[in-house]
Write a protein that holds these residues in place. Structure first.
Motif, PDB file in Angstrom:
ATOM      1  N   ASP A  63      17.963 -22.836 -28.568  1.00 40.64           N
ATOM      2  CA  ASP A  63      18.404 -22.551 -27.219  1.00 40.64           C
ATOM      3  C   ASP A  63      17.336 -22.343 -26.149  1.00 40.64           C
ATOM      4  OD1 ASP A  63      21.063 -22.650 -27.843  1.00 40.64           O
ATOM      5  OD2 ASP A  63      21.310 -20.799 -28.405  1.00 40.64           O
ATOM      6  N   ASP A  64      16.293 -21.553 -26.782  1.00 38.86           N
ATOM      7  CA  ASP A  64      15.100 -21.270 -25.571  1.00 38.86           C
ATOM      8  C   ASP A  64      14.443 -22.634 -25.375  1.00 38.86           C
ATOM      9  OD1 ASP A  64      15.631 -18.648 -26.041  1.00 38.86           O
ATOM     10  OD2 ASP A  64      13.915 -18.391 -27.545  1.00 38.86           O
ATOM     11  N   CYS A  65      14.143 -23.421 -26.143  1.00 41.74           N
ATOM     12  CA  CYS A  65      13.387 -24.954 -25.531  1.00 41.74           C
ATOM     13  C   CYS A  65      14.441 -25.594 -24.841  1.00 41.74           C
ATOM     14  CB  CYS A  65      12.956 -25.441 -27.020  1.00 41.74           C
ATOM     15  SG  CYS A  65      11.680 -25.007 -27.656  1.00 41.74           S
ATOM     16  N   PHE A  66      15.863 -25.542 -25.001  1.00 40.74           N
ATOM     17  CA  PHE A  66      16.864 -26.287 -24.143  1.00 40.74           C
ATOM     18  C   PHE A  66      16.837 -25.579 -22.720  1.00 40.74           C
ATOM     19  CE2 PHE A  66      20.734 -27.217 -22.408  1.00 40.74           C
ATOM     20  CZ  PHE A  66      21.136 -28.498 -22.886  1.00 40.74           C
ATOM     21  N   ARG A  67      16.753 -24.351 -22.696  1.00 38.45           N
ATOM     22  CA  ARG A  67      16.430 -23.641 -21.335  1.00 38.45           C
ATOM     23  C   ARG A  67      15.629 -23.982 -20.603  1.00 38.45           C
ATOM     24  NH1 ARG A  67      19.640 -19.531 -24.308  1.00 38.45           N
ATOM     25  NH2 ARG A  67      17.522 -18.459 -24.765  1.00 38.45           N
ATOM     26  N   THR A  68      14.448 -24.217 -21.372  1.00 40.48           N
ATOM     27  CA  THR A  68      13.245 -24.512 -20.673  1.00 40.48           C
ATOM     28  C   THR A  68      13.425 -25.988 -20.026  1.00 40.48           C
ATOM     29  OG1 THR A  68      11.523 -23.219 -22.109  1.00 40.48           O
ATOM     30  CG2 THR A  68      10.627 -24.915 -21.030  1.00 40.48           C
ATOM     31  N   LEU A  69      13.762 -27.003 -20.811  1.00 33.99           N
ATOM     32  CA  LEU A  69      14.024 -28.148 -20.332  1.00 33.99           C
ATOM     33  C   LEU A  69      14.913 -28.392 -19.325  1.00 33.99           C
ATOM     34  CD1 LEU A  69      14.262 -30.395 -23.858  1.00 33.99           C
ATOM     35  CD2 LEU A  69      12.502 -30.367 -22.228  1.00 33.99           C
ATOM     36  N   HIS A  70      16.001 -27.622 -19.274  1.00 39.72           N
ATOM     37  CA  HIS A  70      17.018 -27.708 -18.210  1.00 39.72           C
ATOM     38  C   HIS A  70      17.302 -26.702 -17.311  1.00 39.72           C
ATOM     39  CE1 HIS A  70      18.395 -31.125 -20.067  1.00 39.72           C
ATOM     40  NE2 HIS A  70      18.304 -30.853 -21.299  1.00 39.72           N
TER      41      HIS A  70
END
Length: 308
Positions: A63-70
């Motif tokens: 979730d954290d990396c997904f939020r960073t990407l988007h």
């Protein structure tokens, strides 16, 4: 539409299982190899923003990396610590990207010999390329708000020596005129905005160097008659149309368009692998020099932020 609410949903569990339910970037997992509640699917590389995406362009992220990407983070920074932490994130992520891209390039340059020996590890190639594209995407997502910061933030208020909470200058010696009342002729020091812009310019240059390494490495796969994305064989690899610089071939498996690589063919029409290897090495050398410049820019920004 959510960035991962795409037509690949039916294959989502297969992606999670392939990646062992762990984030491909930070390696964190969901706590359970059968629980995907904290896993997300992200597309990496040059893929369409809409429509189906082949599994070779999909990775599992937390979730954290997904939020960073988007994330739609603006470029407003109101705390110097937050600003510098973001700068350090960029440099750390770019260091990771250099290593990951270099590993992919090393694998790509070994492909001709491996295929000649009857070895064709498609999964290893696809994984290495996914990791390289994901590493570059994470840098972009962190760098973007920094590039907007000079226009959206009052950066000079964060600079060392700026007015403190009482409204007085932190550096009492920073007067515009000397005791005689004459103007100080010393050249003005770089502002925080200009030093940050210089940092972002160096970081973006490094991104271009690394992307060029990936693109050149992709050319090796294409020259071997394979799709650079999913590494399956291309129909008509020996078709004369591949020598037409204006033509391209669409992969029947993932739909990517593979370039004809006209600029990298010798007089006989064969792909000049040695020339590609040399260009890859040159781009990696350029990235090394840019990294040195980026380190220097980071130090200058730190001095603007924290040294009085």
């Amino acid at each position: 539409m959510e960035p991962d609410a795409r037509p690949w949903q039916a294959d989502r569990e297969a992606i999670f299982e392939r990646d062992d339910h762990a984030c491909r970037y930070c390696d964190s997992d969901s706590g359970s190899r059968t629980d995907s509640s904290s896993c997300r699917v992200a597309a990496v590389g040059d893929v369409d923003l809409e429509g189906t995406v082949h599994e070779s362009a999909l990775v599992t992220v937390c979730d954290d990396c997904f939020r960073t990407l988007h994330r739609s983070q603006d470029g407003v920074f109101d705390e110097r610590t937050r600003l510098f932490e973001t700068i350090r994130d960029v440099t750390r992520r770019q260091s990771d990207a250099i290593s990951t891209v270099a590993s992919f390039a090393s694998l790509a340059t070994q492909l001709p010999a491996a295929i000649e020996e009857g070895e064709n590890d498609r999964a290893t190639y696809v994984t290495a390329r996914q990791d390289a594209c994901l590493a570059l995407a994470m840098v972009d997502a962190t760098l973007d708000p920094l590039e907007r910061a000079p226009a959206e933030s009052d950066l000079e208020a964060l600079a060392a020596g700026a007015a403190d909470e009482t409204g007085e200058a932190a550096d009492e010696t920073g007067e515009a005129a000397d005791e005689t009342g004459e103007a100080n002729d010393d050249p003005p020091a770089e502002t925080l905005s200009t030093t940050l812009e210089s940092f972002c310019t160096a970081a973006r240059s490094l991104q271009r160097d690394l992307r060029e390494v990936v693109e050149l490495s992709d050319g090796i796969a294409v020259g071997l008659g394979c799709c650079y994305g999913c590494f399956t064989g291309l129909e008509g690899a020996d078709d004369p149309a591949v020598f037409d610089p204006d033509s391209s071939r669409q992969c029947p498996t993932c739909g990517l368009e593979s370039p004809a690589l006209e600029d990298w063919r010798d007089e006989d029409g064969d792909l000049a692998f040695d020339a590609l290897y040399g260009a890859i090495n040159d781009s990696l050398q350029a990235s090394s020099k840019t990294t040195t410049a980026l380190t220097a820019r980071t130090q200058v920004v730190a001095e603007c932020l924290f040294e009085t």
